[in-house]
Design a protein around this motif. Structure first.
Motif, short mmCIF file in Angstrom:
data_model
loop_
_atom_site.label_atom_id
_atom_site.label_comp_id
_atom_site.label_asym_id
_atom_site.label_seq_id
_atom_site.Cartn_x
_atom_site.Cartn_y
_atom_site.Cartn_z
N THR A 134 0.84 -1.18 0.00
CA THR A 134 0.00 0.00 0.00
C THR A 134 0.88 1.23 0.00
OG1 THR A 134 -0.12 -0.06 2.40
CG2 THR A 134 -1.87 -1.17 1.18
N GLU A 136 3.10 7.74 -6.79
CA GLU A 136 2.78 6.90 -5.63
C GLU A 136 4.06 6.59 -4.87
OE1 GLU A 136 -0.04 3.64 -6.01
OE2 GLU A 136 -0.52 4.33 -8.04
N ARG A 152 0.91 5.93 -0.65
CA ARG A 152 0.23 7.22 -0.70
C ARG A 152 0.41 7.79 -2.10
NH1 ARG A 152 2.81 10.65 3.96
NH2 ARG A 152 1.07 12.05 3.48
N LYS A 153 -0.61 8.50 -2.57
CA LYS A 153 -0.60 9.04 -3.92
C LYS A 153 -0.68 10.56 -3.85
CE LYS A 153 -2.60 8.05 -8.48
NZ LYS A 153 -3.63 7.26 -9.20
N GLU A 174 3.85 3.94 2.09
CA GLU A 174 2.90 4.42 3.10
C GLU A 174 3.59 5.24 4.20
OE1 GLU A 174 -0.81 4.98 4.70
OE2 GLU A 174 -0.42 3.79 2.90
N LYS A 227 5.52 4.14 -10.29
CA LYS A 227 4.10 4.40 -10.54
C LYS A 227 3.88 5.91 -10.68
CE LYS A 227 2.07 0.24 -8.53
NZ LYS A 227 1.07 -0.29 -7.57
N GLU A 257 -2.02 15.72 -1.80
CA GLU A 257 -2.24 14.28 -1.65
C GLU A 257 -3.61 13.89 -2.17
OE1 GLU A 257 -1.72 10.66 1.59
OE2 GLU A 257 -1.49 12.76 2.24
N ASP A 271 1.03 12.44 -11.40
CA ASP A 271 0.68 11.73 -10.17
C ASP A 271 1.82 10.79 -9.82
OD1 ASP A 271 -1.73 13.02 -10.17
OD2 ASP A 271 -2.88 11.33 -10.95
#
Length: 299
Positions: free
Chosen positions: A77, A146, A79-80, A149, A125, A174, A144
């Motif tokens: 997982t 990624e 954060r984007k 986490e 990504k 974010e 964008d």
């Protein structure tokens, strides 16, 4: 030769194709790899040559592709973030493909823990807004990214510290809720074209511009997959305004297709671009509930 047998290696290759995992033998069963035949490696294992070794029968759990993908997403997982950056001065001579490499290298130099795609050729990504023509400047480019986490750094400061001259991160926000990709979201673009004051007869050019906008078809040729096809770009030109020495061109995306600014200028100035001083992309906009918003406003 460390003694590992071909039979064991073939068995492990077959398991790899089935995406099955072999646990560490030092913490469980011996898998009869063959290393036991070489006593000089005795410190690496507990099983001996004369000891009978049985290969344990393994249970095989078959998962669907959707279940495997869910396992990967759950284990990785992140954060984007959405970033707005500018391309000016020397930065406008960096092509889109080179720009992708610039951001990837900058990410590594700044020790930003970007997430990577799965597969044989993993890549960061990152996703980008529609590319800008080489040589044109912009103050509203978007991408964008990624990251892991546990990342708590300042992306704007980290990127700007290592980016080359002419590329600058202006804003970072974010992304909390799922959003569509930038390429699918952005529907409008505004360009500002600077014309030298001495080279343009205002009254004559305004008449030519009015005649240009009254045309029902503006046909251009595009090369796609080695084939030449004709495209009518007139439906994608929303408006063109002439103020003082500047052209303000507003393009629209229809059915995921739009007009390229270079194609518009080629038809507007058929004798060449010597009348153009510079081309600058001012804005890229999204349509939501009848309103035109920036890509930052929808995250």
């Amino acid at each position: 030769d460390k003694g590992i047998t071909k039979k064991f290696l073939k068995h492990e290759r077959a398991k790899a194709y089935r995406e099955e995992y072999t646990p560490d033998c030092t913490r469980g069963h011996c898998y009869a790899c063959g290393i036991q035949r070489k006593e000089i490696f005795g410190h690496l294992f507990e099983c001996k040559i004369n000891k009978t070794v049985n290969h344990p029968k393994e249970s095989r759990t078959i998962k669907t592709a959707t279940e495997r993908k869910a396992d990967v997403l759950q284990s990785r997982t992140g954060r984007k973030f959405r970033m707005r950056y500018s391309k000016v001065e020397y930065g406008r001579y960096i092509s889109h493909l080179d720009l992708i490499r610039v951001f990837e290298r900058t990410c590594r130099r700044a020790n930003i823990p970007a997430l990577y795609s799965e597969g044989f050729n993993p890549h960061p990504k990152f996703s980008y807004a529609p590319p800008l023509t080489l040589g044109f400047s912009s103050e509203s480019e978007y991408m964008d990214i990624e990251v892991e986490e546990n990342f708590n750094g300042n992306l704007k400061e980290l990127f700007n510290k290592h980016l080359p001259e002419g590329i600058h991160i202006n804003d970072v926000k974010e992304i909390i809720l799922p959003v569509e990709s930038l390429d699918n979201t952005i529907q409008f673009a505004e360009y500002e074209v600077e014309l030298p004051d001495r080279s343009v007869n205002h009254s004559e050019f305004e008449k030519e511009l009015e005649s240009f906008l009254k045309r029902e078809e503006i046909i251009v040729q595009r090369k796609t997959k080695g084939k030449i096809r004709t495209v009518n770009i007139r439906p994608y030109i929303k408006s063109i305004q002439f103020k003082e020495t500047k052209l303000h061109i507003f393009t629209e995306k229809v059915n995921q297709r739009t007009a390229r600014i270079g194609e518009i200028l080629d038809n507007l100035f058929p004798d060449g671009h010597q009348l153009i001083s510079s081309v600058h992309r001012k804005r890229q906009l999204v349509s939501l509930n009848g309103k035109k918003l920036t890509p930052f406003d929808v995250v």
